[in-house]
Enzyme design. Structure first.
Site, PDB file in Angstrom:
ATOM      1  CG  MET A  19      -0.335  -0.166   2.546  1.00  0.00           C
ATOM      2  SD  MET A  19       0.286   1.342   3.265  1.00  0.00           S
ATOM      3  CE  MET A  19       0.978   0.711   4.798  1.00  0.00           C
ATOM      4  CE  LYS A  20       4.366   2.408   4.509  1.00  0.00           C
ATOM      5  NZ  LYS A  20       4.040   3.531   5.402  1.00  0.00           N
ATOM      6  CG  ASP A  21       3.264   0.848  -4.985  1.00  0.00           C
ATOM      7  OD1 ASP A  21       4.404   1.005  -4.496  1.00  0.00           O
ATOM      8  OD2 ASP A  21       2.978  -0.076  -5.757  1.00  0.00           O
ATOM      9  CB  ALA A  79       5.339   6.596  -3.156  1.00  0.00           C
TER      10      ALA A  79
END
Length: 359
Positions: free
Chosen positions: A74-76, A79
């Site tokens: 989920m860090k996409d 970012a």
């Protein structure tokens, strides 16, 4: 032999390990609020919400598979969302260098987004960060700086190093650990997406907490729709998120579960929208991740394993519960840790409760 269309809904129930059939398909999501026109970045978000095939005493568990994002977490979203927000505010321009500190998934996500949007980027990581996660950074052409794994107050700490590099090179430091853009991205994006997919039919949201941004943003959005959904944060057993939430004295932060817990409360944790925080031990988190793969064919990381453990407790205690669990990343990046043979003896934890929290 009859094909699958001849099976009854009961035959496809979680009791026999299958996914529940539904008369109505889940609602389609509306897409990202952070459009770029790039076909790779367009794959971020709209991750599936599936029925988790786990027999419980009553409640239903839904699992949001953030592993379907391009770099597997989920860090996409964070970012892309933070960078697009900074662009919109005029705080990030074409010749700027993007700098970020990350102990895990954010590094690869920033590397991907900056690659596609044409920014140079520098990622600082602590020694010991998994080779798989560092691999994303190198593959996408970002500069990587490995730092000693030290206490956060040390000037050589990876976060302090990122701040210094940004100052020296005139770069823009994203700083996921303190910027309000972190939970704001999830408020603008992940929360509405989850709510729409679940058609507003939830009793609980359960999510691991590292920076706390994912749960905080989702929690604020959901609470603005209804106060009837309980928001449950998941912390590591030896971590101070739960200590801060319940106003207790902090202890030593020490966990083997990547991305779970913190040594102190962070500005990205919006406690006002969270109802409770439960702590899960390393062994139980690893065990649940391994069970998810071995028994259900669902490959998730250790922090998601901890969240599943908590969701199972809630489902067993509340027969009418409908629980959304955020599966923050996939298990592919943990084959040498969570899934390595002998990496952790999980047998000792089988009779322990999944989590602990104040009564």
């Amino acid at each position: 032999m009859a094909d699958d269309s001849d099976r009854t809904a009961d035959e496809n129930s979680v009791a026999d390990g299958g996914y529940l059939e539904r008369e109505e398909p889940r609602a389609e999501t509306t897409g990202t609020p952070y459009q770029t026109g790039d076909p790779v970045l367009a794959r971020i978000g709209e991750t599936p919400l599936v029925d988790y095939p786990e027999p419980t005493e009553g409640g239903d568990i839904l699992l949001k598979l953030e592993a379907d994002n391009p770099t597997g977490s989920m860090k996409d979203r964070v970012a892309l969302g933070m960078i697009r927000e900074l662009e919109a505010k005029g705080q990030l321009e074409a010749d700027d260098v993007v700098v970020e500190a990350s102990s895990g998934n954010t590094a690869g996500a920033v590397a991907l987004v900056t690659n596609r949007l044409g920014y140079d980027s520098v990622l600082t990581v602590p020694e010991g960060t998994s080779g798989q996660k560092i691999g994303y950074v190198r593959a996408f052409g970002s500069e990587i700086v490995e730092c000693p794994d030290l206490e956060s107050g040390d000037e050589r700490h990876y976060r302090s190093t990122a701040e210094r590099i940004a100052a020296e090179r005139g770069g823009v430091w994203l700083d996921q650990y303190s910027t309000q853009l972190n939970p704001t991205v999830h408020y603008e994006w992940t929360g509405p997406e989850l709510w729409q997919q679940a058609a507003g039919d939830l009793t609980h949201v359960v999510c691991p907490m590292g920076t706390g941004g994912t749960l905080s943003g989702i929690a604020r959005y959901v609470k603005e729709q209804t106060s009837d959904v309980d928001i449950v944060g998941v912390d590591a057993e030896k971590s101070n998120i739960s200590e801060a939430f319940y106003d207790r004295d902090p202890g030593t932060y020490d966990t083997d579960v990547e991305g779970l817990g913190k040594e102190r409360e962070l500005p990205t944790m919006w406690f006002d929208y969270i109802d409770e925080v439960r702590s899960v031990g390393d062994r139980r988190a690893f065990e649940e991740a391994r069970r998810a793969a071995a028994e259900h064919g669902v490959l998730v990381g250790g922090s998601s394993g901890a969240a599943i453990a908590v969701a199972r407790e809630v489902a067993d205690d509340q027969p009418n519960a409908r629980i959304a669990v955020i599966g923050c990343d996939g298990g592919e990046q943990y084959f040498d840790t969570v899934f390595a043979e002998g990496a952790m003896d999980t047998e000792a934890s089988r009779e322990e409760p999944a989590s602990s929290y104040p009564e």
